[in-house]
Design a protein around this motif. Structure first.
Motif, PDB file in Angstrom:
ATOM      1  N   ILE A 156      39.317  40.126  55.352  1.00 30.64           N
ATOM      2  CA  ILE A 156      39.977  40.982  54.350  1.00 30.64           C
ATOM      3  C   ILE A 156      41.429  41.233  54.769  1.00 30.64           C
ATOM      4  CG2 ILE A 156      37.930  42.215  53.488  1.00 30.64           C
ATOM      5  CD1 ILE A 156      38.542  44.481  55.462  1.00 30.64           C
ATOM      6  N   GLY A 159      44.869  45.386  51.861  1.00 34.08           N
ATOM      7  CA  GLY A 159      44.598  46.023  50.567  1.00 34.08           C
ATOM      8  C   GLY A 159      45.822  46.790  50.066  1.00 34.08           C
ATOM      9  N   THR A 168      36.593  49.248  50.011  1.00 35.82           N
ATOM     10  CA  THR A 168      36.155  47.846  50.136  1.00 35.82           C
ATOM     11  C   THR A 168      35.127  47.713  51.260  1.00 35.82           C
ATOM     12  OG1 THR A 168      38.263  47.027  49.338  1.00 35.82           O
ATOM     13  CG2 THR A 168      36.972  45.497  50.672  1.00 35.82           C
ATOM     14  N   THR A 331      36.381  34.207  52.636  1.00 33.67           N
ATOM     15  CA  THR A 331      37.411  35.083  52.075  1.00 33.67           C
ATOM     16  C   THR A 331      37.259  35.082  50.552  1.00 33.67           C
ATOM     17  OG1 THR A 331      38.880  34.269  53.829  1.00 33.67           O
ATOM     18  CG2 THR A 331      39.875  35.666  52.148  1.00 33.67           C
ATOM     19  N   ASN A 335      36.221  38.041  47.955  1.00 35.81           N
ATOM     20  CA  ASN A 335      37.406  38.823  47.538  1.00 35.81           C
ATOM     21  C   ASN A 335      37.931  38.432  46.158  1.00 35.81           C
ATOM     22  OD1 ASN A 335      37.235  40.078  50.000  1.00 35.81           O
ATOM     23  ND2 ASN A 335      38.804  38.822  50.980  1.00 35.81           N
ATOM     24  N   ASP A 336      37.798  37.146  45.803  1.00 36.45           N
ATOM     25  CA  ASP A 336      38.335  36.696  44.506  1.00 36.45           C
ATOM     26  C   ASP A 336      37.273  36.699  43.405  1.00 36.45           C
ATOM     27  OD1 ASP A 336      40.612  36.400  45.913  1.00 36.45           O
ATOM     28  OD2 ASP A 336      40.663  34.196  45.885  1.00 36.45           O
ATOM     29  N   PRO A 340      33.091  41.644  43.550  1.00 34.94           N
ATOM     30  CA  PRO A 340      32.919  41.285  44.975  1.00 34.94           C
ATOM     31  C   PRO A 340      31.587  41.755  45.559  1.00 34.94           C
ATOM     32  CG  PRO A 340      35.145  42.082  44.592  1.00 34.94           C
ATOM     33  CD  PRO A 340      34.390  42.324  43.318  1.00 34.94           C
TER      34      PRO A 340
END
Ligand SMILES: Cc1ncc(COP(=O)(O)OP(=O)(O)O)c(N)n1
Ligand SMILES: Cc1nc(C(=O)O)sc1CCOP(=O)(O)O
Ligand SMILES: [Mg+2]
Length: 356
Positions: A156, A159, A168, A331, A335-336, A340
Motif C-alpha cells: 500500500i 494514501g 484501509t 498491489t 488497491n485498484d 478492495p
C-alpha cells in the motif's frame, strides 16, 4: 495507623510476592513457549536468588505485616490489566511488574537491612538484561507466528490522508490481508515515518503485520514489524543489524541463486517474482511460473514463507497455486479493484481453499 517498620514489612511482603509471580510468568513462557533453556534457566536463577535474598528478612515479621483483606489496592484495576491479547504483552507487563517490585524492595529494604537492599539492586540490574532479551524474543515470537500463517500480503502507499490510510488497514485486515507493506516511492521520509508509525500500531491492533519497503531505519523508528529489501537495497544481514533482534526481514528474489542467498542471509520470508507483467512496476524480464515451481521444490527442504508477486490477479491465481504457492503479494489486484475489501476477501478465500 501502623508503625513505619510494619509498613516497610507490609510493602516488602507484597513486593516480594509480586516480583516472584512476575518472574514465574516470564519463566513459564521461556520454558513452554520459547522452549529456550538458557532463558528459562536465567529466570529460574533470578527467582531462586530473590528467595535467597528474602530469606535475609524476618519471615515472621513479613507474614505478620500481611493484611490482604485490608489492602485497598486489591480493588483498584486499570483497563490495561485486562487488555492483553498477545503473549508479548503479557511478558512486557510481567517484566515491568518485576522491575518495579525489585525497585520497591530495594528502597524499602534500605529501612530494614542495607545488605538485603544491595542484593536486590544487583538482581534488578540482572532482571533488566534478562527482560530485554525475553521481551525481544516474545515480540519475535508473535511476528514469526503471524508470518507463518500469512497468505495474503498487500503493498500500500501512504494514501490521501492518515484517516484513509488507517481505514484501509482496518477494513482490509478484516477482509483477510495478513501483511501490509508500506511502499511509496514518492513520499518524503517524514511522511513515510508518520504513516509507518500509525500503520504499525493499527496493524498490531488488527493482528496483522506491518512491513516497511526498502527502509530499515524507518521500520525501526516507527516500531514496524520489519523491512522488505530488494536486490539493490541493504543486504538482509545489514538490515537485520539495523533492526536488531525481534523484527522481520523480507527479501525480493528473482532467481534461485538469490533465493539461496536470501536464506543464507537469514531472511524471514522471500518475495518471488515477477510472476506476470505488472501495472505497478515494469520489468524487462519475468521470472514467471517456472521460477515459482523451482522455489517451491527448494523451499520444501528449507521452509521459509515465500510470497509470489508480480501481476497476480483473480484471472491468473490458479497458475500460481498450481506451482504450490499458496502465499501471494499484490498491489493492483486489491488497491485498484472497485471494491478492495471484496477483492481481498475473494483472493483470501481462494488461497485458503488452495492451501487445503
Ligand atoms: C513481498 C515483496 N516482494 C518483492 C518486492 C519488490 O522489492 P524490490 O525488488 O526492492 O522493489 P521495490 O518494491 O522496492 O520497487 C516487494 N516490495 N515486496
Ligand atoms: C513491487 C514489485 N516487485 C515485484 C518483484 O517481482 O520483485 S512485482 C512488484 C509489483 C507488485 O504489484 P502488482 O501486484 O500490482 O503487480
Ligand atoms: Mg526495494
Amino acid at each position: 495507623m501502623n508503625d513505619s517498620r510494619q509498613i516497610s514489612y507490609r510493602i516488602l511482603d507484597a513486593s516480594a510476592n509480586r516480583a516472584a509471580e512476575g518472574i514465574r510468568t516470564i519463566e513459564e513462557f521461556a520454558r513452554f513457549g520459547l522452549e529456550d533453556s538458557d532463558s528459562a534457566g536465567a529466570a529460574k536463577a533470578l527467582r531462586h536468588e530473590l528467595a535467597a535474598a528474602l530469606s535475609q528478612l524476618n519471615r515472621t515479621e513479613l507474614l505478620t505485616a500481611r493484611d490482604t483483606d485490608a489492602d485497598v489496592g486489591t480493588t483498584l484495576q486499570t483497563a490495561a490489566e485486562y487488555s492483553r491479547t498477545e503473549i508479548a504483552d503479557v511478558i512486557t507487563a510481567a517484566a515491568e511488574r518485576v522491575q518495579q517490585s525489585l525497585r520497591v524492595l530495594e528502597e524499602y529494604g534500605k529501612t530494614i537491612d542495607v545488605e538485603f537492599a544491595r542484593r536486590i539492586e544487583s538482581l534488578r540490574y540482572r532482571a533488566y538484561t534478562h527482560h530485554r532479551r525475553i521481551e525481544l524474543q516474545a515480540m519475535a515470537h508473535r511476528r514469526t507466528r503471524r508470518l507463518a500463517e500469512a497468505v495474503l500480503y498487500l503493498l500500500i502507499d501512504c494514501g490521501s490522508s492518515e484517516s484513509m490510510f488507517v481505514e484501509t488497514i482496518r477494513s482490509l485486515s478484516q477482509a483477510g490481508v495478513d501483511v501490509f507493506q508500506l511502499r511509496d516511492k514518492q513520499a518524503s521520509d517524514r511522511e513515510l515515518f508518520e504513516r509507518a508509525k500509525v500503520g504499525a500500531a493499527i496493524a498490531k491492533d488488527c493482528d496483522a503485520l506491518f512491513i516497511v519497503n526498502d527502509r530499515a531505519d524507518i521500520a525501526l523508528s516507527a516500531d514496524a514489524d520489519g523491512v522488505h529489501v530488494g536486490q539493490d537495497e541493504l543486504p538482509a544481514t545489514m538490515a537485520r543489524r539495523v533492526l536488531g533482534g525481534g523484527r522481520l526481514v523480507g527479501v525480493s528474489t528473482h532467481d534461485i541463486a538469490q533465493v539461496h542467498q536470501a536464506i543464507a542471509d537469514g531472511a524471514d520470508y522471500i518475495g518471488c517474482g515477477p510472476t506476470f507483467p505488472s501495472t505497478t512496476k515494469s520489468f524487462d524480464a519475468h521470472a514467471g511460473t517456472a521460477f515459482l515451481e523451482q522455489v517451491h521444490a527448494e523451499t520444501r527442504q528449507t521452509p521459509r514463507p515465500a510470497f509470489a508477486i508480480g501481476g497476480i490477479n483473480p484471472q491468473n491465481l490458479d497458475q500460481v497455486t498450481a506451482c504450490g504457492f499458496h502465499r501471494i503479494a499484490v498491489t493492483a489486484a486489491i488497491n485498484d479493484a472497485d471494491d478492495p475489501a471484496a477483492a481481498a476477501r475473494a483472493l483470501r478465500r481462494r488461497l485458503d481453499a488452495s492451501a487445503g
